[in-house]
Design an enzyme around this catalytic site. Structure first.
Site, PDB file in Angstrom:
ATOM      1  N   PRO A 271       0.825  -1.208   0.000  1.00  0.00           N
ATOM      2  CG  PRO A 271       0.156  -0.898   2.206  1.00  0.00           C
ATOM      3  CD  PRO A 271       0.893  -1.853   1.313  1.00  0.00           C
ATOM      4  N   GLY A 272       0.464   2.235  -0.764  1.00  0.00           N
ATOM      5  CA  GLY A 272       1.127   3.537  -0.728  1.00  0.00           C
ATOM      6  C   GLY A 272       0.116   4.586  -0.316  1.00  0.00           C
ATOM      7  CE1 TYR A 314      -1.340   9.893 -12.859  1.00  0.00           C
ATOM      8  CE2 TYR A 314      -1.448  10.760 -10.633  1.00  0.00           C
ATOM      9  CZ  TYR A 314      -0.791  10.046 -11.610  1.00  0.00           C
ATOM     10  OH  TYR A 314       0.411   9.475 -11.317  1.00  0.00           O
ATOM     11  CB  CYS A 340       4.279  30.483 -16.999  1.00  0.00           C
ATOM     12  SG  CYS A 340       3.922  31.660 -18.256  1.00  0.00           S
ATOM     13  CD  GLU A 341       2.931  25.063 -18.644  1.00  0.00           C
ATOM     14  OE1 GLU A 341       2.044  24.652 -19.424  1.00  0.00           O
ATOM     15  OE2 GLU A 341       4.108  25.251 -18.980  1.00  0.00           O
ATOM     16  CE1 TYR A 369       2.331   7.066  -6.143  1.00  0.00           C
ATOM     17  CE2 TYR A 369       0.245   7.057  -4.962  1.00  0.00           C
ATOM     18  CZ  TYR A 369       1.331   6.381  -5.481  1.00  0.00           C
ATOM     19  OH  TYR A 369       1.417   5.011  -5.330  1.00  0.00           O
TER      20      TYR A 369
HETATM   21  C1  LIG Z   1       4.080  -2.135  -8.048  1.00  0.00           C
HETATM   22  C2  LIG Z   1       3.364  -1.144  -7.227  1.00  0.00           C
HETATM   23  N1  LIG Z   1       3.123  -1.435  -5.938  1.00  0.00           N
HETATM   24  C3  LIG Z   1       2.469  -0.573  -5.130  1.00  0.00           C
HETATM   25  C4  LIG Z   1       2.023   0.650  -5.606  1.00  0.00           C
HETATM   26  C5  LIG Z   1       1.305   1.561  -4.665  1.00  0.00           C
HETATM   27  O1  LIG Z   1       0.030   1.800  -5.097  1.00  0.00           O
HETATM   28  P1  LIG Z   1      -0.986   2.619  -4.165  1.00  0.00           P
HETATM   29  O2  LIG Z   1      -0.313   3.891  -3.815  1.00  0.00           O
HETATM   30  O3  LIG Z   1      -2.159   2.823  -5.021  1.00  0.00           O
HETATM   31  O4  LIG Z   1      -1.280   1.768  -2.986  1.00  0.00           O
HETATM   32  C6  LIG Z   1       2.229   0.987  -6.942  1.00  0.00           C
HETATM   33  C7  LIG Z   1       1.728   2.269  -7.470  1.00  0.00           C
HETATM   34  O5  LIG Z   1       1.352   2.437  -8.570  1.00  0.00           O
HETATM   35  C8  LIG Z   1       2.935   0.067  -7.775  1.00  0.00           C
HETATM   36  O6  LIG Z   1       3.184   0.364  -9.052  1.00  0.00           O
END
Ligand SMILES: Cc1ncc(COP(=O)(O)O)c(C=O)c1O
Length: 410
Positions: A271-272, A314, A340-341, A369
């Site tokens: 998870p990120g 996105y 400047c966009e 992100y």
């Molecule tokens: C291989 C892989 N693992 C984990 C993640 C983490 O994803 P998330 O931030 O959606 O949990 C990503 C993000 O794209 C990824 O490419």
């Protein structure tokens, strides 16, 4: 992040006090929110052997990584730089999985030399390259095969990774044969299989289908003598950018565990976003306002796509709030950055009450992100980052100086 007595607070600390002390733009992270998200996700998998490998790509600020390591997370790194960040934050090589669709020879050699927990293989060619590197070093490299199951995760096309026309992994129907080949390569130890469907997924059903596909594959190749030890389901759990709909960790566990449990294999998830996005806010100051008959009312901030590019990259939605809202009637407006966009718009068609130059606005759910995608475009300096934890707050990354900005140039 909650409003208390009419002002935004982070874990009980007024955001106004933090931003006035550090200046803006500044990222502010809530240690409490990271701890709570970790407890919810980890708790959902209690009762089955599992490890959360935090995906560093979401946020690799060292203090954030140290906090997550302290909670028991391992690491998922996507480049040599992220492996370095993981090591500097105190993770052991045996806690790091190394993923990535275009790993260089140097990165692979470094990962083999370190002896990371697993290198997630993306193709036949990469398997052969890792085998050669490991044999040259006289070791066996632990590897997992990344499978592309051709499952639609129902998320934005730019963050969907598990469909056949996406560049990631090996199509499912070729995976068993490749795993048998890998098992026969003297430099490789095939410890796992891996899948990552995409990001910001709130419907857990596709994640359940991916888990079943991997469990079936594991059963097939183990019967053929491939000695797997883990199944890695990647990351992807979504958060409530609209303030309403987030993925439910309990539902996630309920969707994937029935498939994984019969295999008995250790479960890895990466998870990120889920762990850090809701914990972070990007605070900027109002640099200008303008409203002319026939044009939109603009609120121009001192922060934009250089600090948070998700809305432009996105079409991502982030809630934006005044840190200390002024009383008065709300009206429609565009919240824009200073770049400047034309695409440098953080919030389209929002509603705000009276706003004056110098007021603080917070872009919510920016902990994932966000900073990691910051750039120096327009010669802007990276913002500061603050962690609120244990009743106090501290700067965990100072704002870049102009000397930092020019340090690498002739
Ligand atoms: C291989 C892989 N693992 C984990 C993640 C983490 O994803 P998330 O931030 O959606 O949990 C990503 C993000 O794209 C990824 O490419």
């Amino acid at each position: 992040m909650t409003f208390r007595e009419g002002a935004l607070h982070c874990d009980g600390v007024p955001m106004d006090a933090i931003a006035r002390a550090t200046g803006t733009p500044v990222y502010v992270y809530s240690g409490g929110a990271i701890r709570a998200a970790h407890a919810a996700l980890d708790g959902a998998f209690q009762g089955y052997p599992h490890t959360l490998h935090f995906a560093l790509k979401a946020n690799s600020t060292l203090a954030v990584l140290r906090l997550l390591r302290g909670l028991g997370c391992a690491a998922d790194a996507n480049s040599g730089g992220e492996i370095e960040a993981a090591l500097r934050a105190g993770f052991e090589p045996s806690q790091i999985v190394f993923t990535g669709v275009g790993k260089t020879r140097d990165e692979l050699d470094g990962a083999v030399a370190l002896g990371v927990k697993a290198i997630n293989i993306e193709s036949d060619g990469e398997a052969e390259r890792i085998d050669a590197i490991a044999r040259a070093r006289g070791v066996k490299a632990r590897v997992a095969l990344r499978v592309n199951p051709d499952i639609d995760p129902n998320t934005h096309a730019h963050i969907s990774t598990g469909l056949r026309f996406n560049k990631f992994g090996v199509p499912l129907e070729f995976a068993a044969a490749l795993l048998r080949r890998i098992a026969a390569m003297p430099g490789l130890d095939p410890v796992g299989i891996h899948v990552h469907l995409g990001s910001q997924i709130v419907d857990v059903a596709p994640l359940g289908r991916a888990a079943q596909a991997l469990a079936d594959l594991a059963t097939e190749v183990r019967a053929a003598g491939v000695p797997l030890r883990h199944i890695d389901l990647g990351g992807g759990l979504g958060v409530a950018y609209d303030g309403l709909t987030a993925a439910d960790p309990q539902a996630y566990a309920a969707a994937v565990l029935p498939a994984i449990r019969p295999t008995g294999l250790h479960l890895i998830i990466e998870p990120g976003r889920y762990l850090v996005a809701p914990a972070g806010a990007l605070v900027g100051s109002v640099a200008d306002t303008k409203a002319y008959d026939g044009s939109p009312r603009f609120i121009v901030l001192d922060t934009g796509m250089t600090e948070l590019i998700r809305p432009m990259l996105y079409e991502a939605f982030h809630r934006i709030v005044a840190v200390t809202p002024r009383p008065g009637a709300e009206g429609p407006c565009e919240v824009v950055g200073p770049l400047c966009e034309t695409s440098d718009t953080l919030g389209h068609d929002r509603r705000f009450g009276p706003v004056e130059v110098g007021d603080l606005l917070a872009v919510l759910d920016a902990g994932a992100y966000g900073f990691v995608m910051a750039s120096n475009y327009n010669r802007r300096r990276f913002p500061a980052e603050v962690l609120v934890d244990g009743g106090g707050w501290r700067v965990i990354r100072r704002r870049q100086t102009f000397d930092d900005l020019f340090a690498t140039e002739e």
